[in-house]
Design a protein around this motif. Structure first.
Motif, PDB file in Angstrom:
ATOM      1  N   MET A 112     -15.078  12.499   4.923  1.00  0.00           N
ATOM      2  CA  MET A 112     -13.932  12.828   4.084  1.00  0.00           C
ATOM      3  C   MET A 112     -13.965  12.072   2.759  1.00  0.00           C
ATOM      4  O   MET A 112     -13.392  12.521   1.768  1.00  0.00           O
ATOM      5  N   LYS A 113     -14.625  10.926   2.734  1.00  0.00           N
ATOM      6  CA  LYS A 113     -14.693  10.166   1.485  1.00  0.00           C
ATOM      7  C   LYS A 113     -15.409  10.965   0.407  1.00  0.00           C
ATOM      8  O   LYS A 113     -14.924  11.078  -0.732  1.00  0.00           O
ATOM      9  N   ALA A 114     -16.553  11.563   0.766  1.00  0.00           N
ATOM     10  CA  ALA A 114     -17.295  12.374  -0.213  1.00  0.00           C
ATOM     11  C   ALA A 114     -16.490  13.603  -0.604  1.00  0.00           C
ATOM     12  O   ALA A 114     -16.500  14.029  -1.773  1.00  0.00           O
ATOM     13  N   ALA A 115     -15.765  14.186   0.356  1.00  0.00           N
ATOM     14  CA  ALA A 115     -14.957  15.374   0.058  1.00  0.00           C
ATOM     15  C   ALA A 115     -13.849  15.047  -0.931  1.00  0.00           C
ATOM     16  O   ALA A 115     -13.589  15.805  -1.883  1.00  0.00           O
ATOM     17  N   ILE A 116     -13.189  13.925  -0.739  1.00  0.00           N
ATOM     18  CA  ILE A 116     -12.098  13.531  -1.641  1.00  0.00           C
ATOM     19  C   ILE A 116     -12.645  13.200  -3.017  1.00  0.00           C
ATOM     20  O   ILE A 116     -12.039  13.554  -4.042  1.00  0.00           O
ATOM     21  N   GLU A 117     -13.800  12.539  -3.065  1.00  0.00           N
ATOM     22  CA  GLU A 117     -14.413  12.236  -4.364  1.00  0.00           C
ATOM     23  C   GLU A 117     -14.780  13.521  -5.105  1.00  0.00           C
ATOM     24  O   GLU A 117     -14.620  13.616  -6.330  1.00  0.00           O
ATOM     25  N   THR A 118     -15.239  14.529  -4.367  1.00  0.00           N
ATOM     26  CA  THR A 118     -15.568  15.826  -4.982  1.00  0.00           C
ATOM     27  C   THR A 118     -14.332  16.472  -5.588  1.00  0.00           C
ATOM     28  O   THR A 118     -14.361  17.007  -6.702  1.00  0.00           O
ATOM     29  N   VAL A 119     -13.223  16.417  -4.866  1.00  0.00           N
ATOM     30  CA  VAL A 119     -11.968  16.990  -5.363  1.00  0.00           C
ATOM     31  C   VAL A 119     -11.516  16.255  -6.622  1.00  0.00           C
ATOM     32  O   VAL A 119     -11.092  16.881  -7.603  1.00  0.00           O
ATOM     33  N   LEU A 120     -11.623  14.953  -6.633  1.00  0.00           N
ATOM     34  CA  LEU A 120     -11.223  14.170  -7.813  1.00  0.00           C
ATOM     35  C   LEU A 120     -12.082  14.517  -9.021  1.00  0.00           C
ATOM     36  O   LEU A 120     -11.583  14.679 -10.138  1.00  0.00           O
ATOM     37  N   PRO A 123      -3.262  10.486  -8.140  1.00  0.00           N
ATOM     38  CA  PRO A 123      -4.713  10.259  -8.180  1.00  0.00           C
ATOM     39  C   PRO A 123      -5.098   8.780  -8.091  1.00  0.00           C
ATOM     40  O   PRO A 123      -6.106   8.436  -7.469  1.00  0.00           O
ATOM     41  N   ASP A 124      -4.302   7.893  -8.723  1.00  0.00           N
ATOM     42  CA  ASP A 124      -4.635   6.461  -8.680  1.00  0.00           C
ATOM     43  C   ASP A 124      -4.569   5.921  -7.255  1.00  0.00           C
ATOM     44  O   ASP A 124      -5.419   5.128  -6.835  1.00  0.00           O
ATOM     45  N   ALA A 125      -3.567   6.361  -6.513  1.00  0.00           N
ATOM     46  CA  ALA A 125      -3.441   5.920  -5.124  1.00  0.00           C
ATOM     47  C   ALA A 125      -4.582   6.478  -4.279  1.00  0.00           C
ATOM     48  O   ALA A 125      -5.076   5.809  -3.370  1.00  0.00           O
ATOM     49  N   VAL A 126      -5.016   7.722  -4.584  1.00  0.00           N
ATOM     50  CA  VAL A 126      -6.140   8.321  -3.859  1.00  0.00           C
ATOM     51  C   VAL A 126      -7.404   7.504  -4.099  1.00  0.00           C
ATOM     52  O   VAL A 126      -8.148   7.197  -3.161  1.00  0.00           O
ATOM     53  N   MET A 179       0.843  -1.188   0.000  1.00  0.00           N
ATOM     54  CA  MET A 179       0.000   0.000   0.000  1.00  0.00           C
ATOM     55  C   MET A 179       0.884   1.245   0.000  1.00  0.00           C
ATOM     56  O   MET A 179       1.802   1.364   0.786  1.00  0.00           O
ATOM     57  N   SER A 180       0.600   2.176  -0.927  1.00  0.00           N
ATOM     58  CA  SER A 180       1.415   3.373  -1.034  1.00  0.00           C
ATOM     59  C   SER A 180       1.140   4.346   0.112  1.00  0.00           C
ATOM     60  O   SER A 180       0.146   4.228   0.835  1.00  0.00           O
ATOM     61  N   ARG A 181       2.054   5.322   0.235  1.00  0.00           N
ATOM     62  CA  ARG A 181       1.921   6.314   1.305  1.00  0.00           C
ATOM     63  C   ARG A 181       0.628   7.103   1.162  1.00  0.00           C
ATOM     64  O   ARG A 181      -0.091   7.330   2.140  1.00  0.00           O
ATOM     65  N   ILE A 182       0.316   7.559  -0.054  1.00  0.00           N
ATOM     66  CA  ILE A 182      -0.901   8.350  -0.278  1.00  0.00           C
ATOM     67  C   ILE A 182      -2.151   7.517  -0.019  1.00  0.00           C
ATOM     68  O   ILE A 182      -3.114   7.990   0.608  1.00  0.00           O
ATOM     69  N   GLU A 183      -2.145   6.260  -0.483  1.00  0.00           N
ATOM     70  CA  GLU A 183      -3.297   5.392  -0.260  1.00  0.00           C
ATOM     71  C   GLU A 183      -3.546   5.205   1.225  1.00  0.00           C
ATOM     72  O   GLU A 183      -4.691   5.231   1.687  1.00  0.00           O
ATOM     73  N   ARG A 184      -2.468   5.057   1.996  1.00  0.00           N
ATOM     74  CA  ARG A 184      -2.592   4.877   3.436  1.00  0.00           C
ATOM     75  C   ARG A 184      -3.136   6.139   4.097  1.00  0.00           C
ATOM     76  O   ARG A 184      -3.936   6.078   5.032  1.00  0.00           O
ATOM     77  N   LYS A 185      -2.694   7.301   3.602  1.00  0.00           N
ATOM     78  CA  LYS A 185      -3.192   8.558   4.165  1.00  0.00           C
ATOM     79  C   LYS A 185      -4.679   8.742   3.891  1.00  0.00           C
ATOM     80  O   LYS A 185      -5.429   9.196   4.761  1.00  0.00           O
ATOM     81  N   VAL A 186      -5.094   8.392   2.676  1.00  0.00           N
ATOM     82  CA  VAL A 186      -6.514   8.520   2.322  1.00  0.00           C
ATOM     83  C   VAL A 186      -7.344   7.596   3.202  1.00  0.00           C
ATOM     84  O   VAL A 186      -8.385   7.982   3.740  1.00  0.00           O
ATOM     85  N   ARG A 187      -6.875   6.373   3.354  1.00  0.00           N
ATOM     86  CA  ARG A 187      -7.600   5.421   4.188  1.00  0.00           C
ATOM     87  C   ARG A 187      -7.692   5.915   5.627  1.00  0.00           C
ATOM     88  O   ARG A 187      -8.720   5.778   6.290  1.00  0.00           O
TER      89      ARG A 187
END
Length: 294
Positions: free
Chosen positions: A18-26, A69-72, A1-9
């Protein structure tokens, strides 16, 4: 698991919104860049700040760029957000055995319960006392408990799953040591969060270990209560007059003589026999009770 993926999780675990917020940003990003003005009507300034603080959003050419973005997206998937080892569930029989085991413990302090349980076990063990000495009876009990204890652990404890728990904890420990050597404070903070999330692993490991233990105690406590009852332990009525035993340094003593602190000879003799038979049984059946982290 990448650093960014771990931070998102980590963010999503701490705050489900935060899940909806991150999806909005994407969704609002153009050429992998997004500005506050593009999302301020849909997410809060606090959520925006958290994304910058965690390094999910970094400085871009005309706004903020999404780091990997892929890791996010991977960090938002259900598989990643619930990246836990599935623990074994207890059946109704396991729970019933646990309840009865708790009830059997009353026999140690309450004579009527001890008399009922020991009287039932005496139907099996009583005749043995007329055939062999008491020390042999204890050896037979230790052999029986060692055999079914080993078989119950094999049947009920998933050593492969225990190995997965151990491997995960060893991995976190190694990453923490590596981060300390590098002096990487950011990585240490992330690992600390990962350790908090791994608390469920420790609970799962405990459940795996305790499940066979319930059945072992359920079968072993009655044998112990019979020995208590037979010897008249703690001032109880002595139901059998067993021949004294000769031991090194003490000579001929009774079975209720204290030898290791408050522990009497019959208890010490049982544990010595039990440990020896457990080793013999495991070696003979080529069974390993130690989970491997490989």
């Amino acid at each position: 698991m990448s650093r960014i993926e771990r931070k998102v999780r980590s963010l999503v675990t701490a705050d489900a919104e935060m899940k909806a917020a991150i999806e909005t940003v994407l969704d609002s990003a153009t050429d992998n860049e997004v500005q506050w003005v593009d999302v301020r009507d849909e997410i809060t300034s606090g959520q925006w700040g958290r994304l910058i603080e965690k390094g999910i959003l970094v400085d871009g050419d005309s706004g903020f760029q999404i780091e990997s973005p892929d890791a996010v997206r991977a960090g938002l998937t259900e598989e990643s957000a619930t990246d836990e080892i599935e623990s074994s569930s207890w059946t109704k029989w396991d729970k019933g055995a646990a309840g009865l085991t708790v009830g059997l413990f009353a026999g140690y302090a309450w004579a009527p319960a001890r008399n009922v349980v020991a009287g039932a076990i005496d139907v099996v063990l009583g005749p043995l006392t007329n055939i062999v000495p008491f020390y042999v009876v204890v050896m037979i009990i230790a052999l029986a408990t060692g055999l079914y204890s080993t078989l119950l652990r094999v049947a009920l404890m998933d050593t492969e799953k225990m190995g997965e728990y151990k491997a995960r904890m060893d991995e976190i420990k190694q990453k923490r040591e590596d981060a300390k050597e590098r002096g990487d404070e950011e990585a240490l903070e992330e690992i600390q969060q990962e350790q908090m999330e791994a608390m469920g692993d420790q609970l799962g490991m405990f459940k795996e270990q305790f499940r066979p233990m319930v059945w072992i105690m359920f079968l072993t406590i009655p044998a112990f209560l019979w020995m208590y009852w037979a010897l008249g332990f703690r001032g109880g009525v002595e139901h059998y007059a067993f021949q004294n035993i000769v031991i090194p340094f003490a000579g001929e003593v009774s079975w209720t003589t204290g030898i290791v602190g408050p522990m009497q000879i019959w208890i010490v003799w049982y544990f010595l026999c039990s440990m020896a038979f457990n080793q013999i049984i495991q070696k003979g059946l080529n069974i390993s009770m130690t989970p491997s982290s490989n």
